[in-house]
Design a protein around this motif. Structure first.
Motif, PDB file in Angstrom:
ATOM      1  N   ILE A  81       0.844  -1.206   0.000  1.00 44.34           N
ATOM      2  CA  ILE A  81       0.000   0.000   0.000  1.00 44.34           C
ATOM      3  C   ILE A  81       0.880   1.257   0.000  1.00 44.34           C
ATOM      4  O   ILE A  81       0.676   2.173  -0.806  1.00 44.34           O
ATOM      5  CB  ILE A  81      -0.955  -0.008   1.235  1.00 44.34           C
ATOM      6  N   TYR A  82       1.870   1.265   0.896  1.00 45.92           N
ATOM      7  CA  TYR A  82       2.774   2.401   1.042  1.00 45.92           C
ATOM      8  C   TYR A  82       3.530   2.632  -0.265  1.00 45.92           C
ATOM      9  O   TYR A  82       3.626   3.762  -0.739  1.00 45.92           O
ATOM     10  CB  TYR A  82       3.746   2.100   2.181  1.00 45.92           C
ATOM     11  N   GLY A  83       4.027   1.556  -0.834  1.00 43.09           N
ATOM     12  CA  GLY A  83       4.758   1.637  -2.094  1.00 43.09           C
ATOM     13  C   GLY A  83       3.875   2.152  -3.216  1.00 43.09           C
ATOM     14  O   GLY A  83       4.316   2.933  -4.054  1.00 43.09           O
ATOM     15  N   TYR A  84       2.628   1.754  -3.188  1.00 46.35           N
ATOM     16  CA  TYR A  84       1.687   2.196  -4.220  1.00 46.35           C
ATOM     17  C   TYR A  84       1.479   3.697  -4.134  1.00 46.35           C
ATOM     18  O   TYR A  84       1.382   4.382  -5.156  1.00 46.35           O
ATOM     19  CB  TYR A  84       0.359   1.455  -4.057  1.00 46.35           C
ATOM     20  N   ILE A  85       1.427   4.207  -2.903  1.00 48.17           N
ATOM     21  CA  ILE A  85       1.238   5.648  -2.700  1.00 48.17           C
ATOM     22  C   ILE A  85       2.508   6.399  -3.119  1.00 48.17           C
ATOM     23  O   ILE A  85       2.433   7.431  -3.791  1.00 48.17           O
ATOM     24  CB  ILE A  85       0.880   5.946  -1.221  1.00 48.17           C
ATOM     25  N   LEU A  86       3.683   5.862  -2.714  1.00 50.76           N
ATOM     26  CA  LEU A  86       4.960   6.540  -2.986  1.00 50.76           C
ATOM     27  C   LEU A  86       5.369   6.420  -4.455  1.00 50.76           C
ATOM     28  O   LEU A  86       5.837   7.384  -5.050  1.00 50.76           O
ATOM     29  CB  LEU A  86       6.056   5.968  -2.098  1.00 50.76           C
ATOM     30  N   PRO A  88       3.587   5.217  -7.587  1.00 53.31           N
ATOM     31  CA  PRO A  88       2.409   4.674  -8.307  1.00 53.31           C
ATOM     32  C   PRO A  88       2.781   4.048  -9.651  1.00 53.31           C
ATOM     33  O   PRO A  88       1.988   3.284 -10.207  1.00 53.31           O
ATOM     34  CB  PRO A  88       1.517   5.904  -8.519  1.00 53.31           C
ATOM     35  N   ARG A  89       3.975   4.344 -10.154  1.00 54.73           N
ATOM     36  CA  ARG A  89       4.344   3.825 -11.471  1.00 54.73           C
ATOM     37  C   ARG A  89       4.734   2.352 -11.427  1.00 54.73           C
ATOM     38  O   ARG A  89       4.610   1.650 -12.425  1.00 54.73           O
ATOM     39  CB  ARG A  89       5.506   4.640 -12.040  1.00 54.73           C
ATOM     40  N   MET A  90       5.223   1.895 -10.264  1.00 50.79           N
ATOM     41  CA  MET A  90       5.651   0.484 -10.153  1.00 50.79           C
ATOM     42  C   MET A  90       4.428  -0.374  -9.849  1.00 50.79           C
ATOM     43  O   MET A  90       4.234  -0.865  -8.739  1.00 50.79           O
ATOM     44  CB  MET A  90       6.698   0.332  -9.051  1.00 50.79           C
ATOM     45  N   ARG A  91       3.628  -0.568 -10.881  1.00 56.18           N
ATOM     46  CA  ARG A  91       2.324  -1.182 -10.664  1.00 56.18           C
ATOM     47  C   ARG A  91       2.391  -2.677 -10.367  1.00 56.18           C
ATOM     48  O   ARG A  91       1.505  -3.210  -9.721  1.00 56.18           O
ATOM     49  CB  ARG A  91       1.450  -0.971 -11.898  1.00 56.18           C
ATOM     50  N   VAL A  92       3.415  -3.337 -10.876  1.00 56.27           N
ATOM     51  CA  VAL A  92       3.477  -4.793 -10.730  1.00 56.27           C
ATOM     52  C   VAL A  92       3.963  -5.199  -9.334  1.00 56.27           C
ATOM     53  O   VAL A  92       3.468  -6.156  -8.752  1.00 56.27           O
ATOM     54  CB  VAL A  92       4.406  -5.409 -11.805  1.00 56.27           C
ATOM     55  N   VAL A  93       4.928  -4.446  -8.813  1.00 56.83           N
ATOM     56  CA  VAL A  93       5.596  -4.843  -7.570  1.00 56.83           C
ATOM     57  C   VAL A  93       4.661  -4.762  -6.370  1.00 56.83           C
ATOM     58  O   VAL A  93       4.606  -5.688  -5.559  1.00 56.83           O
ATOM     59  CB  VAL A  93       6.852  -3.969  -7.334  1.00 56.83           C
ATOM     60  N   ALA A  98       1.488  -7.026  -1.760  1.00 59.24           N
ATOM     61  CA  ALA A  98       0.230  -7.109  -1.027  1.00 59.24           C
ATOM     62  C   ALA A  98      -0.334  -8.531  -1.086  1.00 59.24           C
ATOM     63  O   ALA A  98      -0.804  -9.069  -0.071  1.00 59.24           O
ATOM     64  CB  ALA A  98      -0.769  -6.113  -1.590  1.00 59.24           C
ATOM     65  N   ALA A  99      -0.247  -9.161  -2.262  1.00 62.07           N
ATOM     66  CA  ALA A  99      -0.743 -10.532  -2.427  1.00 62.07           C
ATOM     67  C   ALA A  99       0.045 -11.492  -1.551  1.00 62.07           C
ATOM     68  O   ALA A  99      -0.522 -12.388  -0.918  1.00 62.07           O
ATOM     69  CB  ALA A  99      -0.663 -10.950  -3.885  1.00 62.07           C
ATOM     70  N   CYS A 100       1.388 -11.291  -1.491  1.00 61.47           N
ATOM     71  CA  CYS A 100       2.240 -12.109  -0.624  1.00 61.47           C
ATOM     72  C   CYS A 100       1.801 -11.959   0.829  1.00 61.47           C
ATOM     73  O   CYS A 100       1.707 -12.928   1.568  1.00 61.47           O
ATOM     74  CB  CYS A 100       3.709 -11.684  -0.752  1.00 61.47           C
ATOM     75  N   GLY A 101       1.537 -10.700   1.202  1.00 59.80           N
ATOM     76  CA  GLY A 101       1.104 -10.418   2.571  1.00 59.80           C
ATOM     77  C   GLY A 101      -0.190 -11.128   2.904  1.00 59.80           C
ATOM     78  O   GLY A 101      -0.311 -11.744   3.962  1.00 59.80           O
ATOM     79  N   ILE A 102      -1.136 -11.083   1.977  1.00 60.97           N
ATOM     80  CA  ILE A 102      -2.437 -11.737   2.196  1.00 60.97           C
ATOM     81  C   ILE A 102      -2.244 -13.249   2.308  1.00 60.97           C
ATOM     82  O   ILE A 102      -2.837 -13.893   3.171  1.00 60.97           O
ATOM     83  CB  ILE A 102      -3.433 -11.353   1.073  1.00 60.97           C
ATOM     84  N   ALA A 103      -1.362 -13.793   1.453  1.00 63.33           N
ATOM     85  CA  ALA A 103      -1.080 -15.232   1.502  1.00 63.33           C
ATOM     86  C   ALA A 103      -0.472 -15.610   2.849  1.00 63.33           C
ATOM     87  O   ALA A 103      -0.837 -16.632   3.444  1.00 63.33           O
ATOM     88  CB  ALA A 103      -0.136 -15.620   0.373  1.00 63.33           C
TER      89      ALA A 103
END
Ligand code: ZN
Ligand code: ZN
Length: 118
Positions: A81-86, A88-93, A98-103
């Protein structure tokens, strides 16, 4: 197989030492499991306690593992989430983090369920 004490036909075997027991010997034991003597019944009870202790420790271990997984999962989700805010261009990472975290959190849940069952 004959009982060693009464020389009658054995119907059971001591769970601890494996001695052949007739129904009379079997009844002499106060243990819920078949034992030839109080000493064997005691030893069985002690073994039971040891097994229970190991199981309890494993359950505690599973619970600790579950909490570690929750924390690790939360960090991954936060990074996503933090990375997405900081950035936004690195859409894949970020979604991957986040998916890893949920897993990881899901793993934590299954560990927690394992711990509760015991
Ligand atoms: Zn015995
Ligand atoms: Zn006997």
């Amino acid at each position: 197989m004959k009982c060693e004490t009464h020389s009658s036909e054995a119907t059971a075997v001591c769970t601890y030492c494996g001695r052949a027991l007739c129904p009379q010997c079997e009844r002499a034991s106060s243990s819920p499991r078949i034992a030839c003597s109080e000493a064997c019944a005691d030893a069985l009870a002690k073994a039971d306690r040891a097994i229970k202790l190991v199981l309890t420790k494993n359950i505690q271990g599973a619970r600790i593992t579950a909490y570690y997984l929750y924390i690790l999962g939360a960090i991954f989700v936060a990074v996503g989430i933090y990375g997405y805010i900081l950035y936004p261009r690195m859409r894949v990472v970020h979604p991957m983090a986040a998916a890893c975290g949920i897993a990881l959190i899901a793993f934590g849940f299954s560990f927690h369920r394992l711990a509760k069952r015991g």
